[in-house]
Enzyme design. Structure first.
Site, PDB file in Angstrom:
ATOM      1  N   LYS A  14       0.836  -1.203   0.000  1.00 31.39           N
ATOM      2  CA  LYS A  14       0.000   0.000   0.000  1.00 31.39           C
ATOM      3  C   LYS A  14       0.867   1.248   0.000  1.00 31.39           C
ATOM      4  O   LYS A  14       2.051   1.196   0.361  1.00 31.39           O
ATOM      5  CB  LYS A  14      -0.953  -0.002   1.191  1.00 31.39           C
ATOM      6  CG  LYS A  14      -0.330   0.351   2.532  1.00 31.39           C
ATOM      7  CD  LYS A  14      -1.397   0.426   3.620  1.00 31.39           C
ATOM      8  CE  LYS A  14      -1.635   1.854   4.050  1.00 31.39           C
ATOM      9  NZ  LYS A  14      -2.222   2.026   5.363  1.00 31.39           N
ATOM     10  N   GLN A  15       0.258   2.338  -0.412  1.00 29.64           N
ATOM     11  CA  GLN A  15       0.940   3.618  -0.332  1.00 29.64           C
ATOM     12  C   GLN A  15       0.306   4.394   0.809  1.00 29.64           C
ATOM     13  O   GLN A  15      -0.837   4.826   0.718  1.00 29.64           O
ATOM     14  CB  GLN A  15       0.812   4.368  -1.653  1.00 29.64           C
ATOM     15  CG  GLN A  15       1.502   5.710  -1.613  1.00 29.64           C
ATOM     16  CD  GLN A  15       1.717   6.298  -3.002  1.00 29.64           C
ATOM     17  OE1 GLN A  15       1.797   5.576  -3.973  1.00 29.64           O
ATOM     18  NE2 GLN A  15       1.792   7.610  -3.081  1.00 29.64           N
ATOM     19  N   GLY A  16       1.054   4.526   1.882  1.00 28.07           N
ATOM     20  CA  GLY A  16       0.548   5.282   3.028  1.00 28.07           C
ATOM     21  C   GLY A  16       0.738   6.759   2.781  1.00 28.07           C
ATOM     22  O   GLY A  16       0.948   7.190   1.647  1.00 28.07           O
ATOM     23  N   ALA A  17       0.681   7.544   3.859  1.00 30.03           N
ATOM     24  CA  ALA A  17       0.776   8.982   3.698  1.00 30.03           C
ATOM     25  C   ALA A  17       2.188   9.402   3.322  1.00 30.03           C
ATOM     26  O   ALA A  17       2.377  10.384   2.630  1.00 30.03           O
ATOM     27  CB  ALA A  17       0.348   9.685   4.976  1.00 30.03           C
ATOM     28  N   GLU A  18       3.200   8.674   3.747  1.00 28.28           N
ATOM     29  CA  GLU A  18       4.543   9.158   3.432  1.00 28.28           C
ATOM     30  C   GLU A  18       5.494   8.067   2.987  1.00 28.28           C
ATOM     31  O   GLU A  18       6.666   8.318   2.756  1.00 28.28           O
ATOM     32  CB  GLU A  18       5.133   9.901   4.635  1.00 28.28           C
ATOM     33  CG  GLU A  18       5.192   9.062   5.894  1.00 28.28           C
ATOM     34  CD  GLU A  18       6.039   9.764   6.929  1.00 28.28           C
ATOM     35  OE1 GLU A  18       6.983  10.460   6.543  1.00 28.28           O
ATOM     36  OE2 GLU A  18       5.755   9.605   8.118  1.00 28.28           O
ATOM     37  N   ALA A  19       5.017   6.850   2.854  1.00 28.51           N
ATOM     38  CA  ALA A  19       5.911   5.782   2.430  1.00 28.51           C
ATOM     39  C   ALA A  19       5.140   4.734   1.655  1.00 28.51           C
ATOM     40  O   ALA A  19       3.917   4.653   1.752  1.00 28.51           O
ATOM     41  CB  ALA A  19       6.575   5.140   3.650  1.00 28.51           C
ATOM     42  N   ARG A  20       5.906   3.986   0.851  1.00 24.82           N
ATOM     43  CA  ARG A  20       5.309   2.820   0.200  1.00 24.82           C
ATOM     44  C   ARG A  20       5.731   1.603   0.987  1.00 24.82           C
ATOM     45  O   ARG A  20       6.874   1.493   1.425  1.00 24.82           O
ATOM     46  CB  ARG A  20       5.815   2.693  -1.238  1.00 24.82           C
ATOM     47  CG  ARG A  20       5.316   3.790  -2.141  1.00 24.82           C
ATOM     48  CD  ARG A  20       5.538   3.423  -3.601  1.00 24.82           C
ATOM     49  NE  ARG A  20       5.193   4.560  -4.443  1.00 24.82           N
ATOM     50  CZ  ARG A  20       6.098   5.367  -5.020  1.00 24.82           C
ATOM     51  NH1 ARG A  20       7.383   5.134  -4.869  1.00 24.82           N
ATOM     52  NH2 ARG A  20       5.698   6.384  -5.745  1.00 24.82           N
ATOM     53  N   LYS A  34       9.738  -0.517   4.121  1.00 24.22           N
ATOM     54  CA  LYS A  34       9.077   0.777   4.156  1.00 24.22           C
ATOM     55  C   LYS A  34       9.966   1.760   3.425  1.00 24.22           C
ATOM     56  O   LYS A  34      11.042   2.112   3.920  1.00 24.22           O
ATOM     57  CB  LYS A  34       8.862   1.191   5.612  1.00 24.22           C
ATOM     58  CG  LYS A  34       8.117   2.489   5.773  1.00 24.22           C
ATOM     59  CD  LYS A  34       7.712   2.698   7.228  1.00 24.22           C
ATOM     60  CE  LYS A  34       6.901   3.975   7.372  1.00 24.22           C
ATOM     61  NZ  LYS A  34       6.389   4.147   8.725  1.00 24.22           N
ATOM     62  N   ASP A 136       1.977   9.812  16.034  1.00 23.94           N
ATOM     63  CA  ASP A 136       0.884   9.562  15.085  1.00 23.94           C
ATOM     64  C   ASP A 136       0.037   8.400  15.585  1.00 23.94           C
ATOM     65  O   ASP A 136      -0.171   7.415  14.870  1.00 23.94           O
ATOM     66  CB  ASP A 136       1.457   9.272  13.692  1.00 23.94           C
ATOM     67  CG  ASP A 136       0.365   9.210  12.617  1.00 23.94           C
ATOM     68  OD1 ASP A 136      -0.750   9.687  12.878  1.00 23.94           O
ATOM     69  OD2 ASP A 136       0.638   8.689  11.527  1.00 23.94           O
TER      70      ASP A 136
END
Lengths: 229, 353
Positions: A14-20, A34, A136
């Site tokens: 998945k592509q999160g908010a700041e990393a794949r 990550k 977070d």
């Protein structure tokens, strides 16, 4: 290690908010890679600074948590050039978010949810006693893994990208405030459940009273602040 | 007035015309909406001298002086008589007390003179509904950025829920105060707004100056940037290490990166593929550009409006009032007070599933 060969064998999760996040094998072990890829919307200087700092902080906080006996993924390898962290894959786990969403509708499971909330409170108290600020906290950043012979689920904290080390009650209070907002906006009508979490936090930490006092202060900043325009 | 009677009155065949009064900050606007069509939307801005903000009592005095002229304009431009109007919407809050009271008083008066129901609107919800109307965004993650507000909002279960927000001052307030404190040959003008002038100066900036970057989950903090600029940046300016344009550029790059980051985090958290930017700071083209790049990287879609609808205006209050009216939510005369503090998530959104 930003070897294109390696990523060819890896599967993008998945592509999160700041990393794949990629699923791969590293030295034969199931691994999550990550990768903090460059964010083109940011100024390159800012991007490089944030990416590097967050990679370092993430690894540091995970190690500190694990040393204190708080479950977090094992760090296998870090590559500071390509900003990749190779982490243990938590096999057979689900997010706390999914668990609450699927359990909330069933009234018979109320006790289970309360138990989970108390457990989260204890773990966070332990983390804050180690002066780790997660940065977070959301229910998406907590995993549950069934432990076969114990019969109880293990809670694993993930995604320490915004974490840092601080002993200030202010920072810990804001950490809880961030969780409170994410918790209540993601799971409507869970105010009582979150109260349980906080109670358990307060009971588990030696230094909780200053933190809870700060949390109350921060809440007022958010809710009572006059908002114009 | 009985709500069921109102529902009959606004039956399917008849069109619903709502007039909206907005004056929660330094803009006074009156807009008329007829079933999604903006018939008129005149506005005035109270502009203070460079280096000064707007004080509540002076702002209220400004609004009092022009509100009847603006009202006349709104009706004339729409080509409507008071009898054609179905409801009078006004900003109930949040905002500055004195300007809110001034505008609510006029709204109450005309509602009684014309015999129309009142609709007390949450200002933030007004922004969101206007953005949805203009852009046709269906269920977006909303970034609401203005002089008084910085929030990342998503809809679920009849509320606009706040996922992230500023834990101290709003981004627009940070820009306004930056414009006031920065010591250049001439202070940055408040006409049309400090933010607009910072945006123009930023285009000439070349050097990136590192500023504090504070993101906490889906929340942000801007107060540290201001204190930093007041201290360190002044020294850099006076020793010619950077120009005022460089500072404007760096400030925008830093605060907008923070906003795009928390918006992206909320999208990832909610699984959303749409972003809508609303509020006065939302008409900044650099912010829109950065948000566009982020959306492209995720395969998401960006929706934004221009200064007519981003900046406070009457039509947005009329639009939210229209939604309230159509779902039978009206404000009784005795409930038509104002409040300086009114959270976006306090409103029950009776018009969405």
């Amino acid at each position: 290690m930003a070897d294109p060969e390696f990523f060819r064998g890896a599967q993008l999760l998945k592509q999160g908010a700041e990393a794949r996040l990629y699923r791969a094998r590293f030295l034969g072990k199931p691994t999550i890679v990550k990768e903090r890829f460059p964010k083109c919307y940011r100024h390159p200087v800012l991007d490089e600074k944030l990416t590097h700092r967050r990679t370092v902080q993430e690894v540091r906080s995970i190690l500190r948590c694990r040393r204190a006996g708080i479950s977090a993924p094992v760090v296998y390898f870090v590559d500071y050039k390509s900003h990749c962290i190779f982490l243990e894959e938590i096999v057979g786990s689900s997010t706390v978010r999914d668990y609450i969403s699927s359990t909330q509708s069933k009234s018979c499971k109320e006790r289970e949810l309360e138990h989970l909330a108390e457990h989260i409170g204890q773990i966070l108290a332990k983390m804050h006693d180690e002066d780790v600020i997660h940065g977070d906290l959301t229910t998406s950043n907590m995993l549950l893994r069934c432990v076969l012979n114990v019969g109880e689920s293990e809670l694993i904290l993930i995604d320490f990208g915004l974490s840092y080390i601080s002993a200030l009650p202010e920072d810990k209070g804001v950490d809880l405030y961030v969780l409170e907002k994410a918790f209540l906006s993601t799971h409507p009508n869970t105010e009582e459940l979150f109260e349980k979490l906080l109670k358990s936090y307060a009971a588990s930490s030696k230094r909780s009273s200053a933190v809870i006092k700060k949390l109350d202060e921060v809440r007022l900043r958010g809710r009572k602040r006059s908002m114009v325009g | 007035m009985d709500v069921s009677y109102l529902r009959q009155q606004s039956g399917v065949a008849a069109m619903t015309v709502i007039i909206g009064f907005e004056g929660s900050a330094n803009k006074i606007g009156i807009g008329i909406i007829r079933d999604g069509e903006v018939l008129s939307n005149p506005r005035r801005t109270y502009i203070t001298p460079p280096g000064q903000g707007f004080m509540p009592s002076d702002t209220a005095r400004h609004h009092r002086a022009v509100i009847l002229t603006v009202l006349k304009e709104a009706l004339e431009e729409a080509g409507l008589k008071p009898a054609d109007i179905d409801g009078v919407a006004y900003t109930k809050g949040p905002g500055m007390g004195a300007p809110l009271v001034t505008v609510a008083l006029v709204a109450r008066t005309v509602a009684q003179l014309w015999g129309k129901p009142l609709l007390g609107v949450n200002h933030c919800v007004g922004h969101i509904e206007m953005g949805r109307l203009i852009t046709k965004a269906n269920n977006p993650t909303v970034l609401y950025v203005s002089g008084g507000n910085t929030q990342v909002i998503a809809y679920s279960e009849r509320r606009y829920r706040i996922f992230g927000e500023t834990i101290d001052i709003a981004v627009g307030n940070c820009l306004d105060r930056f414009a006031r404190v920065i010591k250049v040959k001439s202070k940055i003008s408040n006409d049309p707004s400090p933010g607009y002038n910072i945006e123009q100066m930023a285009k000439k900036g070349t050097q990136y100056v590192e500023l504090p970057y504070t993101v906490k989950g889906m929340d942000v903090s801007f107060s540290g940037i201001l204190s930093y600029i007041e201290e360190a940046a002044h020294k850099m300016l006076s020793s010619d290490q950077c120009t005022a344009e460089d500072l404007c550029f760096s400030l925008q790059e830093t605060v907008f990166s923070m906003l795009v980051e928390i918006t992206e985090r909320a999208m990832a958290h909610c699984g959303s593929q749409e972003v809508l930017i609303v509020g006065g700071v939302g008409c900044n083209l650099r912010l829109q550009e950065m948000m566009g790049v982020m959306c492209k990287e995720r395969g998401a879609k960006l929706f934004a409006t221009d200064e007519r609808f981003c900046i406070d205006n009457g039509a947005m209050i009329a639009q939210a009032g229209w939604e309230m009216f159509r779902s039978g939510q009206v404000t009784k005369l005795e409930d038509s007070w104002i409040t300086q503090r009114y959270r976006t998530d306090e409103v029950e959104v009776t018009w969405r599933d």
